[in-house]
Motif scaffolding. Structure first.
Motif, mmCIF file in Angstrom:
data_model
loop_
_atom_site.group_PDB
_atom_site.id
_atom_site.type_symbol
_atom_site.label_atom_id
_atom_site.label_comp_id
_atom_site.label_asym_id
_atom_site.label_seq_id
_atom_site.Cartn_x
_atom_site.Cartn_y
_atom_site.Cartn_z
ATOM 1 N N LYS A 146 8.450 9.482 -18.766
ATOM 2 C CA LYS A 146 8.268 10.789 -19.390
ATOM 3 C C LYS A 146 8.049 10.659 -20.904
ATOM 4 O O LYS A 146 7.246 11.391 -21.492
ATOM 5 N N ASP A 147 8.775 9.691 -21.528
ATOM 6 C CA ASP A 147 8.580 9.463 -22.965
ATOM 7 C C ASP A 147 7.162 8.977 -23.251
ATOM 8 O O ASP A 147 6.554 9.352 -24.258
ATOM 9 N N LEU A 148 6.649 8.124 -22.355
ATOM 10 C CA LEU A 148 5.311 7.558 -22.541
ATOM 11 C C LEU A 148 4.222 8.532 -22.112
ATOM 12 O O LEU A 148 3.195 8.672 -22.784
ATOM 13 N N LEU A 149 4.459 9.207 -20.997
ATOM 14 C CA LEU A 149 3.458 10.107 -20.411
ATOM 15 C C LEU A 149 4.125 11.448 -20.084
ATOM 16 O O LEU A 149 4.540 11.677 -18.941
ATOM 17 N N PRO A 150 4.260 12.313 -21.055
ATOM 18 C CA PRO A 150 4.964 13.594 -20.855
ATOM 19 C C PRO A 150 4.429 14.405 -19.674
ATOM 20 O O PRO A 150 5.177 15.143 -19.027
ATOM 21 N N GLU A 151 3.148 14.287 -19.395
ATOM 22 C CA GLU A 151 2.564 15.068 -18.302
ATOM 23 C C GLU A 151 2.552 14.306 -16.975
ATOM 24 O O GLU A 151 1.975 14.769 -15.985
ATOM 25 N N GLY A 152 3.194 13.151 -16.942
ATOM 26 C CA GLY A 152 3.226 12.370 -15.714
ATOM 27 C C GLY A 152 1.975 11.538 -15.527
ATOM 28 O O GLY A 152 1.184 11.360 -16.456
ATOM 29 N N GLY A 153 1.771 11.033 -14.308
ATOM 30 C CA GLY A 153 0.603 10.199 -14.039
ATOM 31 C C GLY A 153 0.034 10.484 -12.666
ATOM 32 O O GLY A 153 0.395 11.468 -12.013
ATOM 33 N N GLU A 154 -0.853 9.621 -12.220
ATOM 34 C CA GLU A 154 -1.532 9.825 -10.934
ATOM 35 C C GLU A 154 -0.606 9.572 -9.741
ATOM 36 O O GLU A 154 -0.843 10.093 -8.659
ATOM 37 N N ALA A 155 0.414 8.759 -9.938
ATOM 38 C CA ALA A 155 1.284 8.376 -8.833
ATOM 39 C C ALA A 155 2.700 8.188 -9.362
ATOM 40 O O ALA A 155 2.968 8.389 -10.548
ATOM 41 N N PHE A 156 3.596 7.771 -8.487
ATOM 42 C CA PHE A 156 4.971 7.536 -8.931
ATOM 43 C C PHE A 156 5.028 6.305 -9.830
ATOM 44 O O PHE A 156 5.588 6.337 -10.927
ATOM 45 N N SER A 191 0.832 -1.211 0.000
ATOM 46 C CA SER A 191 0.000 0.000 0.000
ATOM 47 C C SER A 191 0.862 1.255 0.000
ATOM 48 O O SER A 191 0.489 2.280 -0.593
ATOM 49 N N GLU A 192 2.008 1.176 0.669
ATOM 50 C CA GLU A 192 2.915 2.319 0.724
ATOM 51 C C GLU A 192 3.549 2.577 -0.641
ATOM 52 O O GLU A 192 3.712 3.726 -1.056
ATOM 53 N N LEU A 193 3.887 1.509 -1.342
ATOM 54 C CA LEU A 193 4.473 1.655 -2.678
ATOM 55 C C LEU A 193 3.454 2.258 -3.646
ATOM 56 O O LEU A 193 3.773 3.176 -4.409
ATOM 57 N N ILE A 194 2.229 1.756 -3.602
ATOM 58 C CA ILE A 194 1.185 2.263 -4.493
ATOM 59 C C ILE A 194 0.897 3.742 -4.211
ATOM 60 O O ILE A 194 0.597 4.519 -5.120
ATOM 61 N N GLY A 195 1.027 4.141 -2.949
ATOM 62 C CA GLY A 195 0.720 5.521 -2.555
ATOM 63 C C GLY A 195 1.832 6.519 -2.808
ATOM 64 O O GLY A 195 1.648 7.722 -2.567
ATOM 65 N N LEU A 196 2.990 6.064 -3.287
ATOM 66 C CA LEU A 196 4.111 6.995 -3.527
ATOM 67 C C LEU A 196 3.760 7.999 -4.623
ATOM 68 O O LEU A 196 3.157 7.656 -5.640
ATOM 69 N N THR A 197 4.186 9.237 -4.410
ATOM 70 C CA THR A 197 4.070 10.272 -5.435
ATOM 71 C C THR A 197 5.472 10.713 -5.844
ATOM 72 O O THR A 197 6.465 10.370 -5.169
ATOM 73 N N ASP A 198 5.566 11.492 -6.905
ATOM 74 C CA ASP A 198 6.873 11.990 -7.340
ATOM 75 C C ASP A 198 7.544 12.805 -6.244
ATOM 76 O O ASP A 198 8.762 12.760 -6.072
ATOM 77 N N ALA A 199 6.749 13.566 -5.493
ATOM 78 C CA ALA A 199 7.297 14.412 -4.425
ATOM 79 C C ALA A 199 7.893 13.597 -3.284
ATOM 80 O O ALA A 199 8.720 14.100 -2.519
ATOM 81 N N ASP A 200 7.474 12.327 -3.163
ATOM 82 C CA ASP A 200 7.976 11.467 -2.080
ATOM 83 C C ASP A 200 9.375 10.926 -2.364
ATOM 84 O O ASP A 200 10.042 10.428 -1.459
ATOM 85 N N VAL A 201 9.790 10.964 -3.620
ATOM 86 C CA VAL A 201 11.079 10.375 -4.009
ATOM 87 C C VAL A 201 12.076 11.504 -4.258
ATOM 88 O O VAL A 201 11.983 12.238 -5.243
ATOM 89 N N ASP A 202 13.023 11.653 -3.340
ATOM 90 C CA ASP A 202 14.029 12.715 -3.411
ATOM 91 C C ASP A 202 15.340 12.122 -3.932
ATOM 92 O O ASP A 202 16.078 11.479 -3.187
ATOM 93 N N LEU A 203 15.614 12.356 -5.217
ATOM 94 C CA LEU A 203 16.811 11.772 -5.830
ATOM 95 C C LEU A 203 18.092 12.427 -5.322
ATOM 96 O O LEU A 203 19.118 11.749 -5.163
ATOM 97 N N SER A 204 18.071 13.717 -5.079
ATOM 98 C CA SER A 204 19.288 14.394 -4.634
ATOM 99 C C SER A 204 19.700 13.941 -3.230
ATOM 100 O O SER A 204 20.888 13.734 -2.948
ATOM 101 N N ALA A 205 18.711 13.755 -2.343
ATOM 102 C CA ALA A 205 19.016 13.290 -0.981
ATOM 103 C C ALA A 205 19.056 11.764 -0.903
ATOM 104 O O ALA A 205 19.447 11.206 0.124
ATOM 105 N N LYS A 206 18.635 11.106 -1.958
ATOM 106 C CA LYS A 206 18.552 9.638 -2.024
ATOM 107 C C LYS A 206 17.737 9.086 -0.847
ATOM 108 O O LYS A 206 18.228 8.302 -0.032
ATOM 109 N N GLN A 207 16.490 9.546 -0.791
ATOM 110 C CA GLN A 207 15.587 9.055 0.248
ATOM 111 C C GLN A 207 14.147 9.079 -0.249
ATOM 112 O O GLN A 207 13.788 9.867 -1.131
#
Length: 293
Positions: free
Chosen positions: A195-205, A148-164
Motif C-alpha cells: 500500500k505504501d508503494l502502490l496506494p491504488e493496489g495492483g493487478e493481482a495479489f 499458476s494458482e499463486l500468480i492468479g491470486l487476487t486480493d478478494a481471494d485472500v480472506d484474512l478474517s477467516a484465514k483462508q
C-alpha cells in the motif's frame, strides 16, 4: 535371411537413419543369441510369447533398465509386424507380451528443518520486495498451491478474517485452503508495504514494483535463488515446494484424503505418490537408527 531383409526394408522403404538400423540389428541379434541358447534348432518363425518373456527376464537380470528393455521389445514388435505383412508368420508372438513398467521418480522435496532455516534464518531484502519474496515462499510451503494458482491470486481471494485462501485451480475448479496466524501476520505486513508503494493496489495479489502481476519465470527464479541458500538439490522450483507441503503434511499424520483436497487433485491415486516419499524417509530413519538394519 529374415533379419537382413527387415533391416533393408527399414533402410530403403522406411528411410530410417543408419544409427537406428544398427540399433534394431543389435536388438535382433541379442534376441537370437538368447533363443539359440535355449534351443539351437529354434528360429525367428517359431518363437512364442513365453520365450520372449524369458528374454525380458534375462535382460532385467543383466541390469538393463525398463526403458532399455521396452526399446528392445519395440524393435522386436516392428520386426514381427514386418514378418506378418510378408506372410512369414501367421501369429504375432508379442501380442500378449507386456514390457516392464518404468519406475516413477519420487517427488523431490525439502526437509522441514531446511524450510525453517530458509524462512526464519535467511536474510531477505529490506522493504517491499523482501517481504513479498519471503511471503511467496511461505505461501507455497504452507498451502501447496501451484505457481499458476499463486500468480492468479487476487486480493478478494485472500480472506484474512477467516484465514483462508480461495484458489482457482485446473479447469477453473476452486478450493479453499486455510492458513495460520503467522502467515496472516506476514500477509498483513506485505499488504502494508504494498500500500505504501502502490496506494491504488495492483493487478493481482502478488505484484512487482510497477504494480504488474508476477510472471511465471520471475517466480521460478525467485524460488530457485532462495532455495539455493539452504539446499543443494538439482530441482529448486515452486513445484518442489508443493511436494514439500504434501510430504510435510503426511509426515505429520494428515489424512491422505485431506491432503488430496488441499492440493486440488482429482484422484487419490495422484496424491498417493507422496506416501512413497514418506515411506522412503521412514526407511532412512530405520536404517540409521536400528542396530540390525
Amino acid at each position: 535371411m529374415l533379419k537382413d531383409s527387415f533391416l533393408k526394408y527399414l533402410q530403403f522403404e522406411k528411410n530410417y537413419s543408419d544409427k537406428t538400423i544398427v540399433s534394431y540389428g543389435i536388438d535382433l541379434e541379442k534376441f537370437e543369441e538368447y533363443f539359440k541358447s535355449v534351443d539351437e534348432s529354434l528360429d525367428f518363425t517359431v518363437v512364442d510369447a513365453d520365450l520372449i518373456r524369458g528374454w525380458v527376464l534375462s535382460l532385467m537380470e543383466e541390469g538393463y533398465t525398463a526403458t532399455s528393455v521396452n526399446r528392445k521389445l519395440s524393435s522386436l514388435r516392428s520386426f514381427y509386424h514386418y514378418l506378418l505383412r510378408q506372410g512369414v508368420v501367421s501369429v504375432d508372438p508379442l501380442l500378449k507380451v507386456t514390457g516392464p513398467k518404468k519406475k516413477k521418480p519420487l517427488p523431490v522435496f525439502i526437509k522441514d528443518a531446511d524450510m525453517t532455516r530458509l524462512l526464519d534464518e535467511t536474510a531477505f531484502d529490506a522493504g517491499f520486495e523482501g517481504l513479498r519474496d519471503r511471503l511467496i515462499l511461505e505461501v507455497f510451503y504452507e498451502t501447496g498451491i501451484r505457481r499458476s494458482e499463486l500468480i492468479g491470486l487476487t486480493d478478494a481471494d485472500v480472506d484474512l478474517s477467516a484465514k483462508q485462501i480461495k484458489v482457482t485451480g485446473k479447469r477453473n475448479k476452486q478450493r479453499l485452503i486455510p492458513f495460520g496466524d503467522e502467515l496472516k501476520e506476514d500477509i498483513e505486513a506485505y499488504l502494508s508495504a504494498r500500500k505504501d508503494l502502490l496506494p491504488e493496489g495492483g493487478e493481482a495479489f502478488f505484484v512487482r514494483r510497477n504494480g504488474k502481476a508476477m510472471y511465471p519465470y520471475l517466480v521460478y527464479l525467485l524460488v530457485k535463488r532462495y532455495l539455493s541458500r539452504v539446499v543443494s538439490l538439482k530441482k529448486k522450483s515452486p513445484h518442489v515446494l508443493r511436494h514439500t507441503f504434501a510430504t510435510s503434511m503426511l509426515n505429520n499424520h494428515a489424512e491422505l484424503s485431506a491432503v488430496k483436497e488441499l492440493l486440488g487433485h482429482e484422484s487419490l491415486t495422484t496424491t498417493e505418490v507422496y506416501t512413497h516419499t514418506t515411506f522412503e524417509e521412514l526407511k532412512k530413519v530405520y536404517e540409521q537408527a536400528h542396530p540390525r538394519a
